[in-house]
Enzyme design. Structure first.
Site, PDB file in Angstrom:
ATOM      1  N   ASN A  56       0.848  -1.185   0.000  1.00 36.34           N
ATOM      2  CA  ASN A  56       0.000   0.000   0.000  1.00 36.34           C
ATOM      3  C   ASN A  56       0.887   1.241   0.000  1.00 36.34           C
ATOM      4  O   ASN A  56       2.111   1.127  -0.057  1.00 36.34           O
ATOM      5  CB  ASN A  56      -0.960  -0.012   1.203  1.00 36.34           C
ATOM      6  CG  ASN A  56      -0.221  -0.146   2.520  1.00 36.34           C
ATOM      7  OD1 ASN A  56       0.593   0.699   2.886  1.00 36.34           O
ATOM      8  ND2 ASN A  56      -0.496  -1.228   3.240  1.00 36.34           N
TER       9      ASN A  56
ATOM     10  N   ASP B 232      -4.254  -6.683   4.482  1.00 35.74           N
ATOM     11  CA  ASP B 232      -5.322  -7.538   5.009  1.00 35.74           C
ATOM     12  C   ASP B 232      -5.200  -8.975   4.509  1.00 35.74           C
ATOM     13  O   ASP B 232      -5.630  -9.901   5.201  1.00 35.74           O
ATOM     14  CB  ASP B 232      -6.686  -6.982   4.613  1.00 35.74           C
ATOM     15  CG  ASP B 232      -6.997  -5.656   5.306  1.00 35.74           C
ATOM     16  OD1 ASP B 232      -6.691  -5.548   6.507  1.00 35.74           O
ATOM     17  OD2 ASP B 232      -7.533  -4.747   4.659  1.00 35.74           O
TER      18      ASP B 232
ATOM     19  N   LYS C 258       9.721 -16.163 -10.870  1.00 36.51           N
ATOM     20  CA  LYS C 258       8.928 -15.104 -11.475  1.00 36.51           C
ATOM     21  C   LYS C 258       7.862 -15.672 -12.402  1.00 36.51           C
ATOM     22  O   LYS C 258       8.135 -16.536 -13.246  1.00 36.51           O
ATOM     23  CB  LYS C 258       9.839 -14.150 -12.259  1.00 36.51           C
ATOM     24  CG  LYS C 258       9.096 -12.981 -12.883  1.00 36.51           C
ATOM     25  CD  LYS C 258      10.034 -12.082 -13.673  1.00 36.51           C
ATOM     26  CE  LYS C 258       9.260 -10.958 -14.351  1.00 36.51           C
ATOM     27  NZ  LYS C 258      10.141 -10.101 -15.178  1.00 36.51           N
TER      28      LYS C 258
ATOM     29  N   PRO D 284      -2.897 -12.372   9.673  1.00 31.96           N
ATOM     30  CA  PRO D 284      -3.225 -12.294  11.107  1.00 31.96           C
ATOM     31  C   PRO D 284      -3.610 -10.874  11.499  1.00 31.96           C
ATOM     32  O   PRO D 284      -3.070  -9.901  10.960  1.00 31.96           O
ATOM     33  CB  PRO D 284      -1.922 -12.731  11.788  1.00 31.96           C
ATOM     34  CG  PRO D 284      -0.848 -12.527  10.771  1.00 31.96           C
ATOM     35  CD  PRO D 284      -1.499 -12.782   9.442  1.00 31.96           C
ATOM     36  N   ASP D 285      -4.557 -10.772  12.397  1.00 26.21           N
ATOM     37  CA  ASP D 285      -5.012  -9.471  12.891  1.00 26.21           C
ATOM     38  C   ASP D 285      -4.149  -9.105  14.098  1.00 26.21           C
ATOM     39  O   ASP D 285      -4.402  -9.544  15.228  1.00 26.21           O
ATOM     40  CB  ASP D 285      -6.489  -9.542  13.286  1.00 26.21           C
ATOM     41  CG  ASP D 285      -7.092  -8.179  13.552  1.00 26.21           C
ATOM     42  OD1 ASP D 285      -6.363  -7.306  14.076  1.00 26.21           O
ATOM     43  OD2 ASP D 285      -8.276  -7.981  13.245  1.00 26.21           O
TER      44      ASP D 285
ATOM     45  N   PHE E 196      -4.919   2.336  14.599  1.00 26.60           N
ATOM     46  CA  PHE E 196      -5.234   3.327  13.573  1.00 26.60           C
ATOM     47  C   PHE E 196      -6.295   2.750  12.645  1.00 26.60           C
ATOM     48  O   PHE E 196      -6.322   1.535  12.403  1.00 26.60           O
ATOM     49  CB  PHE E 196      -3.984   3.693  12.765  1.00 26.60           C
ATOM     50  CG  PHE E 196      -3.192   4.821  13.346  1.00 26.60           C
ATOM     51  CD1 PHE E 196      -3.169   6.074  12.735  1.00 26.60           C
ATOM     52  CD2 PHE E 196      -2.467   4.649  14.504  1.00 26.60           C
ATOM     53  CE1 PHE E 196      -2.442   7.112  13.270  1.00 26.60           C
ATOM     54  CE2 PHE E 196      -1.728   5.684  15.051  1.00 26.60           C
ATOM     55  CZ  PHE E 196      -1.717   6.933  14.425  1.00 26.60           C
TER      56      PHE E 196
ATOM     57  N   LYS F  29     -14.538  -0.560  14.524  1.00 18.53           N
ATOM     58  CA  LYS F  29     -13.255  -1.263  14.572  1.00 18.53           C
ATOM     59  C   LYS F  29     -12.716  -1.308  15.998  1.00 18.53           C
ATOM     60  O   LYS F  29     -12.201  -2.340  16.441  1.00 18.53           O
ATOM     61  CB  LYS F  29     -12.245  -0.571  13.659  1.00 18.53           C
ATOM     62  CG  LYS F  29     -10.874  -1.226  13.642  1.00 18.53           C
ATOM     63  CD  LYS F  29      -9.939  -0.541  12.643  1.00 18.53           C
ATOM     64  CE  LYS F  29      -8.571  -1.231  12.636  1.00 18.53           C
ATOM     65  NZ  LYS F  29      -7.657  -0.623  11.629  1.00 18.53           N
TER      66      LYS F  29
ATOM     67  N   LYS G  22     -11.954  -4.881  17.642  1.00 19.62           N
ATOM     68  CA  LYS G  22     -10.560  -5.269  17.906  1.00 19.62           C
ATOM     69  C   LYS G  22     -10.263  -5.369  19.402  1.00 19.62           C
ATOM     70  O   LYS G  22      -9.337  -6.064  19.813  1.00 19.62           O
ATOM     71  CB  LYS G  22      -9.595  -4.249  17.290  1.00 19.62           C
ATOM     72  CG  LYS G  22      -9.800  -4.005  15.807  1.00 19.62           C
ATOM     73  CD  LYS G  22      -9.357  -5.175  14.957  1.00 19.62           C
ATOM     74  CE  LYS G  22      -9.400  -4.791  13.484  1.00 19.62           C
ATOM     75  NZ  LYS G  22      -8.978  -5.874  12.593  1.00 19.62           N
TER      76      LYS G  22
END
Length: 397
Positions: free
Chosen positions: A208, A276, A286, A304-305, A323, A337, A341
């Site tokens: 990201n 995620d 490749k 994994p969270d 966050f 959230k 969590k």
């Protein structure tokens, strides 16, 4: 900042020992008095004369020096300093410390001292990653020994990875942080930062746009308030702050392992933008186009969270901060959230492309807690970090 502070610097034997000479120079420039101790192996890399000249102090080398020992020199040396610094801390020295051995001057000093100890490890990457070294590291941390580094990079032996001695500037920053008289002095705070990279094949990955800047600024702000900071970072665009314990990772699974290894902590701030999902069947070579127009098929699994795992785990810190990077219904998603969590606070922000926040220098967050939502104005990420660090200090007081 180190005016009047007395450092006992134990220099271990390794090619990185030459950096200890620059550390002496910088520490004296900051106002400290430095007393060097050289191991026999260290003398193969730096001379007692050079260490003595830079420190303007006598260099100690021999456990059985008759003049020194007539005055119980090793006992006096071990207790007259404000901080004992071991740089470089070799695998051998770490093993002696963890095992309680005292068969030379350096190890005897470390056994006889009641002064805080800071080590800066340096060794070959394979030695650093060896289970024995990692067990010794865990033992030393459990004994209250502070650790700075090691850094990752190319070794003198030609290998690449973690094991390089931290720069003298980083070691000096850790020394200064030890003496910082802030509201978080004596506290341990864990901070995650940056993106994770989930491999598709050896050259492609899922990631990201996180730069890691906000996490870096948070770690630095906590350090400046006196905290010992364990900084677990993915492959970020920005370098880690100096004076913190850096743990570099690539994937979400590696980040979870590094986080669990760094616990227990008084507080944890999960600023990393963790992927995620991961590719379950990442290719070992490749992936190539075959000219048929057929597209590769990728299978995904949830990562994994980390935030939920720590929030609900047996070693849960007193304060857990997450966050929530959202693009719509920011407050509603972040509030849900936090409940899902199990963390104490969520810092919610809008990372829609138009905001310029993800990868930028500013942030606009809403602090969501049990008491409700508190909007913070848009400001520099360093200012957000300072404000958050101050709130953490209040919560832990």
């Amino acid at each position: 900042m180190l005016a009047g502070k007395r450092l006992l610097l134990i220099i271990g034997g390794g090619i990185a020992a030459y950096k200890a000479l620059d550390l002496i120079r910088q520490a004296r420039r900051a106002g400290a008095t430095v007393t060097p101790v050289l191991t026999r192996a260290a003398e193969e890399f730096v001379t007692p004369l050079s260490a003595s000249a830079l420190a303007a102090e006598k260099v100690y080398r021999d456990l059985f020096d008759l003049t020194d020992e007539a005055e119980m020199g090793h006992i006096e040396l071990s207790r007259s300093a404000d901080l004992v610094v071991v740089a470089p801390a070799t695998a051998d020295l770490m093993g002696k410390m963890a095992g309680g051995l005292a068969n030379d001057l350096a190890s005897t000093l470390l056994m006889a001292t009641d002064t805080p100890v800071l080590i800066a490890p340096a060794m070959n990457v394979r030695m650093w990653e060896h289970p024995a070294t990692q067990r010794n590291l865990a033992t030393l941390r459990g004994d209250g020994v502070k650790v700075v580094g090691p850094d990752a990079g190319e070794m003198a032996c030609g290998e690449f990875g973690p094991g390089r001695l931290s720069a003298p500037e980083a070691i000096l920053a850790a020394i200064e942080a030890h003496f910082a008289d802030g509201p978080l002095t004596g506290r341990h705070v864990l901070v995650t930062s940056g993106p994770t990279h989930e491999p598709i094949d050896p050259v492609r990955y899922i990631a990201n746009r996180s730069s890691g800047q906000q996490g870096k600024d948070i770690a630095a702000a906590l350090r400046d308030l006196g905290a010992r900071v364990s900084f677990v970072t993915g492959p970020a665009d920005v370098a880690p702050p100096e004076g913190v314990e850096v743990h570099r990772v690539e994937t979400a699974a590696e980040m979870l392992r590094a986080v669990e290894a760094a616990l227990p902590a008084d507080a944890a701030v999960f600023a990393a933008a963790v992927a995620d999902w991961r590719v379950t069947d990442a290719a070992s070579s490749k992936i190539k186009k075959d000219g048929s127009g057929a597209l590769p098929t990728l299978s995904f699994a949830e990562n994994p969270d980390i935030l939920a795992t720590v929030s609900k785990g047996a070693q849960r810190p007193k304060l857990v901060v997450g966050f929530a990077a959202e693009t719509d219904d920011v407050i509603a998603h972040a509030t849900a959230k936090r409940a899902r969590k199990g963390c104490d606070w969520i810092l919610a922000n809008d990372v829609s492309p138009a905001t310029g926040i993800m990868g930028g220098t500013e942030n606009a967050v809403t602090l969501i807690s049990e008491e409700g939502a508190e909007n913070w104005p848009r400001m520099g990420k360093d200012a957000v970090a300072a404000r958050l660090a101050a709130r953490i200090a209040e919560a832990l007081a």
